[in-house]
Design an enzyme around this catalytic site. Structure first.
Site, short mmCIF file in Angstrom:
data_model
loop_
_atom_site.label_atom_id
_atom_site.label_comp_id
_atom_site.label_asym_id
_atom_site.label_seq_id
_atom_site.Cartn_x
_atom_site.Cartn_y
_atom_site.Cartn_z
N HIS A 1 0.96 -0.92 -0.44
CA HIS A 1 -0.22 -0.19 -0.05
C HIS A 1 0.79 1.68 0.49
CE1 HIS A 1 -3.11 2.86 0.60
NE2 HIS A 1 -2.63 3.07 2.25
N HIS B 1 0.65 5.72 -0.58
CA HIS B 1 0.18 6.93 -1.62
C HIS B 1 0.96 7.53 -2.31
CE1 HIS B 1 -1.61 7.21 3.13
NE2 HIS B 1 -2.62 6.21 1.82
N ASP C 1 0.43 -5.84 -20.76
CA ASP C 1 1.51 -6.88 -20.46
C ASP C 1 1.29 -6.41 -19.06
OD1 ASP C 1 2.76 -6.56 -22.32
OD2 ASP C 1 4.32 -5.50 -22.56
N HIS D 1 -7.78 7.06 -1.44
CA HIS D 1 -7.11 6.94 -0.10
C HIS D 1 -5.77 6.60 -1.20
CE1 HIS D 1 -6.39 3.88 2.58
NE2 HIS D 1 -5.04 4.50 2.21
N TYR E 1 7.31 -13.32 -20.38
CA TYR E 1 9.01 -12.66 -20.05
C TYR E 1 9.60 -12.71 -19.34
CZ TYR E 1 10.20 -7.86 -18.78
OH TYR E 1 11.44 -6.92 -18.64
#
Lengths: 237, 237, 237, 237
Positions: A108, A110, A133, A173, A227
């Site tokens: 997480h 910001h 991709d 958020h 890849y």
């Protein structure tokens, strides 16, 4: 002191080191400021995960102050780091691990541009091949949810279940990303900010050219299977 | 030479070191260029504060060239650093310390995005949860005021008194932030630039989604009391 | 070998070192990419200046490969560095030194935001106090001029003569800055990019609030006389 | 083991070192994130080129893990690095080397601003003299093409053949650049992002001022022949 048996203890030690080091990728990629952002990783073979302490400087993060939690987000007492409070987002991470068994890592942040899309509650349209991709299409918006109960975790799980994207922009958020491993989730956090920035500037200059859906599908399928050196290690959603 | 008694001298030495080091956060977070920007800190238990000299390179800042002032902004003679001129914003810092006894630190920068909002005399609307957490709502605009008398300090104090925000954007000038400690004020300077940038780009792409006031209140209350390891150390406004 | 007498040779050596080192400020402040940009400095007491060689990596710049020129921009033969070609902007620097005896340093970059205003042939309006302090008002646009004769140098001199600003944005090209010393000109190059960026983002979000002319005048006068430890060292235009 | 004779082996070793080191310019110039982007270089005197492995961290790139390919993009077996998969863009690089014998290096990135123009399928207009110098006019858009056959390589070659520009923005994808050497192609990758960013911000603030075609021609001709210490080493298109 060693409460989980030698094999699990080895796995915990490895994940502590990995999680502590992966936080350096958040600062190196300019995804966080001050003490914001967090990475967690599931301990393979156990109902446990490792997460960063709350409000601690990035320079002070180390394997021994990472915090071990069960899948309810409860800190395991008398383990290294347990004297501190875990990340204030621990409940959301725990909810994801409880409900998405294929997920091995959660991140997480910001980060600026991803959060800008979140403040408009606007999905990022898939107009660059790197998005096709990596995310297989648009990056979706999750619901508005505030800290304090399971609503953030539930919003992440409901948005990403059955979706190709490993990233969700929680409204007002910021981004949460998942991966087969913590490193894979960090990669998704880096890539979601990169595409959020590119598409922000692309659109601010005029009309975007869409990519045909069949080209998006083809790019996604190839990238997930071809890849890199060990594509099978990535989360196959 | 030691004019304040041993206990105060120890506190002065500690604040000199803290203020010198905190200036590195301004450069690390890209809040300043050349010799711009300044951090000050109140000496606990005395009517004194420590501030940066004027126009000196960031690389040359050290505890011994920080400057000790009384709460009128007058340099205390025959103390280390007193041979230099203090920051040209010293009067504004002094005014804040005189009028807001709960403030332990003040920061001023011309950081790009916060200053951009200031050039429009426009408050930053609270559309991301990190703003609700950290500032409890919008970041307000202070009056246009020029250097030379108390008008900058008065504008800061009048705007922030009774306001949740620890940051004010002085019109056509730039952000000033306050905190319970100098470090807390630096955190506010880092965060105000981060949210100024995010909301600038958010709005340039379309309409912002507001956060309901009760959610803002709830986020602010929780963050002030729960986040981090020692939330009680932060300024409780 | 020593053609200018011992006193001038000492001054040349000092300016070589200063110019070589000041180039590091261009990269540290993200004003240049690859081998772009250049700084020069007048040798006090002689009709000479020192400038960077053309197309050489920033990492390879050193006092001994800086190039010594006369005020026509001709390389002084058999001096260190003279085997290389000087900056392709040498003629423009020379023109400024010939025509503005108060100038001790000249800088040229293609820094992003200043060049963006130049591509619109638009002066940067003075809407932040830092601009009033440093430049005394708007940053002017110079004429379109291409390399090959004196037209760039003439454009710089005609625009800045009698103007408070130490920076000119040459149309479709980029900023040139002047100063009492090379360091002062580098400061102007850093500051012009900083204000170009801030005002670009300020205006992209809505209407700018102007600063009254008498406030601009007052800020400029104060800053030129009071700021820093040795304001008398700065160029008094 | 040494299959190409001593002279070619020396050239291969030199190009391996050059290509490994040049990747550091991509990160230093913020052109890539994670493992994205790739540089390749032709081996002089042989139908071979050297390219980066796929999906490997930039910090782990070294001469011995660069991969040697023939001009069909087939990895040369039993050479250092051959146990890994080459960049997923290898076929596009190979196509360029097969069809443009004057090209000694190829670079591909997803750099933010160049990719933003590509997502709008919009050529970058030549409004700054640095673009005229370096690219001789607008930066063209190439066709939409997806990985899997020769369509990317063909699109690059068709767009750049007979064009002054060493950079093409492949639609919805990102920039490819070519050069007389790998270093020259890296320079073009750095410069295309720099001008993409500058012109993006220039236009977002208002109308651009065009440069007359004869001035563009004059700047391009001069720069290709005069700039730097060894202009003859650059690709003369």
């Amino acid at each position: 002191m060693s409460t989980f048996g030698p094999q699990i203890e080895v796995a915990i030690a490895r994940i502590r080191t990995e999680i502590a080091h992966l936080h350096a990728e958040l600062t190196a990629n300019n995804l966080v400021v001050w003490t914001g952002g967090n990475v967690s990783g599931r301990v393979p073979g156990a109902d446990l995960f490792v997460i960063k302490p709350s409000g601690v400087d990035y320079a002070d993060l180390a394997p021994e102050n990472m915090i071990l939690c069960d899948l309810d987000g409860t800190v395991i007492p008398e383990t290294p780091g347990a004297e501190r409070a875990p990340s204030s987002d621990t409940a959301a991470h725990a909810y994801v691990y409880r409900n998405m068994p294929e997920v091995g890592g959660v991140v997480h942040t910001h980060s600026t541009y991803a959060t800008a899309w979140a403040a408009r509650a606007e999905a990022i349209p898939c107009v660059i091949t790197a998005m096709a991709d990596e995310f297989g299409g648009d990056i979706p918006i999750g619901p508005f949810a505030i800290i304090g109960d399971d609503s953030i975790g539930r919003g992440i799980v409901e948005t990403l279940t059955g979706h190709r994207s490993r990233a969700v922009l929680m409204q007002n958020h910021g981004p949460f990303t998942i991966g087969s491993t913590a490193r894979d989730a960090v990669k998704a956090a880096v890539m979601v900010e990169d595409v959020a920035r590119t598409v922000q500037f692309a659109r601010s200059g005029g009309a975007l050219v869409p990519i045909p859906q069949e080209a998006i599908d083809s790019l996604y399928m190839r990238y997930q299977n071809v890849y890199g050196q060990t594509p099978q290690g990535e989360l196959q959603k």
